[in-house]
Design a protein around this motif. Structure first.
Motif, PDB file in Angstrom:
ATOM      1  N   GLY A   1      11.253  31.529  14.756  1.00 40.68           N
ATOM      2  CA  GLY A   1      11.791  32.189  13.573  1.00 40.68           C
ATOM      3  C   GLY A   1      11.150  31.702  12.286  1.00 40.68           C
ATOM      4  O   GLY A   1      10.997  30.491  12.081  1.00 40.68           O
ATOM      5  N   PHE A   2      10.787  32.654  11.438  1.00 41.55           N
ATOM      6  CA  PHE A   2      10.209  32.367  10.128  1.00 41.55           C
ATOM      7  C   PHE A   2      11.117  33.002   9.075  1.00 41.55           C
ATOM      8  O   PHE A   2      11.353  34.210   9.101  1.00 41.55           O
ATOM      9  N   VAL A   3      11.631  32.176   8.175  1.00 39.61           N
ATOM     10  CA  VAL A   3      12.681  32.596   7.250  1.00 39.61           C
ATOM     11  C   VAL A   3      12.074  33.054   5.920  1.00 39.61           C
ATOM     12  O   VAL A   3      11.503  32.246   5.179  1.00 39.61           O
ATOM     13  N   PHE A   4      12.238  34.338   5.641  1.00 44.36           N
ATOM     14  CA  PHE A   4      11.729  34.905   4.392  1.00 44.36           C
ATOM     15  C   PHE A   4      12.898  35.124   3.423  1.00 44.36           C
ATOM     16  O   PHE A   4      13.147  36.223   2.936  1.00 44.36           O
TER      17      PHE A   4
ATOM     18  N   ALA B   1      16.489  42.182   2.288  1.00 45.94           N
ATOM     19  CA  ALA B   1      15.125  42.259   1.757  1.00 45.94           C
ATOM     20  C   ALA B   1      14.723  43.692   1.450  1.00 45.94           C
ATOM     21  O   ALA B   1      15.203  44.640   2.070  1.00 45.94           O
ATOM     22  N   ASP B   2      13.803  43.837   0.501  1.00 48.14           N
ATOM     23  CA  ASP B   2      13.257  45.167   0.215  1.00 48.14           C
ATOM     24  C   ASP B   2      12.077  45.440   1.146  1.00 48.14           C
ATOM     25  O   ASP B   2      11.594  44.557   1.862  1.00 48.14           O
TER      26      ASP B   2
ATOM     27  N   LEU C   1       9.354  43.077   3.671  1.00 49.61           N
ATOM     28  CA  LEU C   1       9.250  43.367   5.096  1.00 49.61           C
ATOM     29  C   LEU C   1       7.824  43.747   5.471  1.00 49.61           C
ATOM     30  O   LEU C   1       7.274  43.274   6.474  1.00 49.61           O
ATOM     31  N   GLU C   2       7.213  44.571   4.646  1.00 48.84           N
ATOM     32  CA  GLU C   2       5.842  45.020   4.916  1.00 48.84           C
ATOM     33  C   GLU C   2       4.870  43.847   4.928  1.00 48.84           C
ATOM     34  O   GLU C   2       3.997  43.743   5.804  1.00 48.84           O
TER      35      GLU C   2
ATOM     36  N   GLU D   1      23.104  44.095   5.400  1.00 48.69           N
ATOM     37  CA  GLU D   1      22.533  45.367   5.851  1.00 48.69           C
ATOM     38  C   GLU D   1      23.493  46.093   6.794  1.00 48.69           C
ATOM     39  O   GLU D   1      24.056  45.482   7.696  1.00 48.69           O
ATOM     40  N   GLY D   2      23.654  47.405   6.587  1.00 46.54           N
ATOM     41  CA  GLY D   2      24.507  48.207   7.452  1.00 46.54           C
ATOM     42  C   GLY D   2      23.703  48.921   8.517  1.00 46.54           C
ATOM     43  O   GLY D   2      22.467  48.803   8.581  1.00 46.54           O
TER      44      GLY D   2
END
Length: 213
Positions: free
Chosen positions: A26-29, A65-66, A70-71, A87-88
Motif C-alpha cells: 500500500g502506498f498512501v496518497f 481524492a480528485d 488518481l491519474e 466516497e459513495g
C-alpha cells in the motif's frame, strides 16, 4: 491457517524490500498521513517492488481524492485503488469506469450493522476493507492502530471479497485470522517503530505469523 497480506504505508526502498513476500503493497496518497508519498516518490518504489516480485499488487490509498491525483498515481504504477474517505457508491463506480482498475472501499466499522450497511451500499466494490473507526476529529481515516471487535463479523461477513484491517500486529494477526476467518489482512502501524517508520523486523514477523513468510 494463512491469509493474503497487504503491507500498507510503505515509503522507503528498504521497507519495500522487506515486504516483498506480501501479496499487496500500500502506498498512501493522503497528505495528512505520516506515511504519505507523492506519485513521483511512489513510482520508483512500485517499480522496485515489481522487479523484486512481478505478481505483487501495488495499491494506492486515497481519501476523497480528485481525478488529477488518481491519474498521477495510476501513471506511477498502482494496480488497484483503495478509497478510504467519504466516497459513495457513485464515486466508486465513476473511479472504476475512468481508470479500469479494481477499486476497494475502506471504512471504519463498529458493529455488525455497520458491516451489513457497507456490504449493501458497496456491493459492486472489488473488495471491502474493514477497519476500525478513526478517533473523533482525526484528519485521516486509517492507520491509527485501533482494532474493532472481531466477533461482530460472525454472521455479518460480506458476500464480496473483504480484507481485515485495524490494529493488527505480528502478535495478533494469527488470532485475528483464526477468529474472523479472514483470507486477506492489512497492516500499517502494527509494523512500525514510530508513525510512518516501518520496522523491517516487524514486517518479517507479520508475514511469518500470517503464513506468508
Amino acid at each position: 491457517m494463512s491469509a493474503k497480506v497487504k503491507i500498507c504505508g510503505l515509503t522507503t526502498p528498504e521497507a519495500v524490500e522487506a515486504a516483498a513476500a506480501a501479496d499487496a503493497l500500500g502506498f498512501v496518497f493522503v497528505g495528512a498521513s505520516p506515511r504519505a508519498v507523492t506519485p513521483a516518490a511512489a513510482a520508483p518504489l512500485i517499480a522496485r517492488a515489481r522487479a523484486r516480485r512481478p505478481g505483487v499488487l501495488p495499491v494506492g490509498v486515497f481519501q476523497d481524492a480528485d481525478d488529477a491525483l488518481l491519474e498521477a498515481a495510476v501513471a506511477a504504477g498502482i494496480g488497484a485503488i483503495q478509497l478510504h474517505g467519504q466516497e459513495g457508491p457513485a464515486r466508486l463506480a465513476e473511479v472504476r469506469a475512468r481508470f479500469g482498475l479494481p477499486v476497494w472501499k475502506a471504512a471504519g466499522v463498529r458493529s455488525a450493522a455497520d458491516i451489513r450497511a457497507l456490504a449493501r451500499d458497496f456491493a459492486h466494490a472489488d473488495a471491502l476493507l474493514l477497519d476500525a473507526r478513526a478517533p473523533e476529529g482525526a484528519a485521516i481515516a486509517g492507520g491509527h492502530g485501533l482494532a474493532f471487535d472481531w466477533r461482530i463479523l460472525a454472521g455479518a461477513r460480506p458476500a464480496i471479497p473483504w480484507i481485515l484491517a485495524g490494529g493488527l500486529a505480528p502478535e495478533t494477526v494469527a488470532e485475528a485470522i483464526r477468529v474472523t476467518g479472514a483470507t486477506f489482512v492489512d497492516v500499517s502501524s502494527g509494523v512500525e517503530e514510530a508513525p510512518g517508520v516501518k520496522s523491517l523486523a516487524k514486517i518479517a514477523a507479520f508475514l511469518r505469523e500470517a503464513g506468508r513468510g
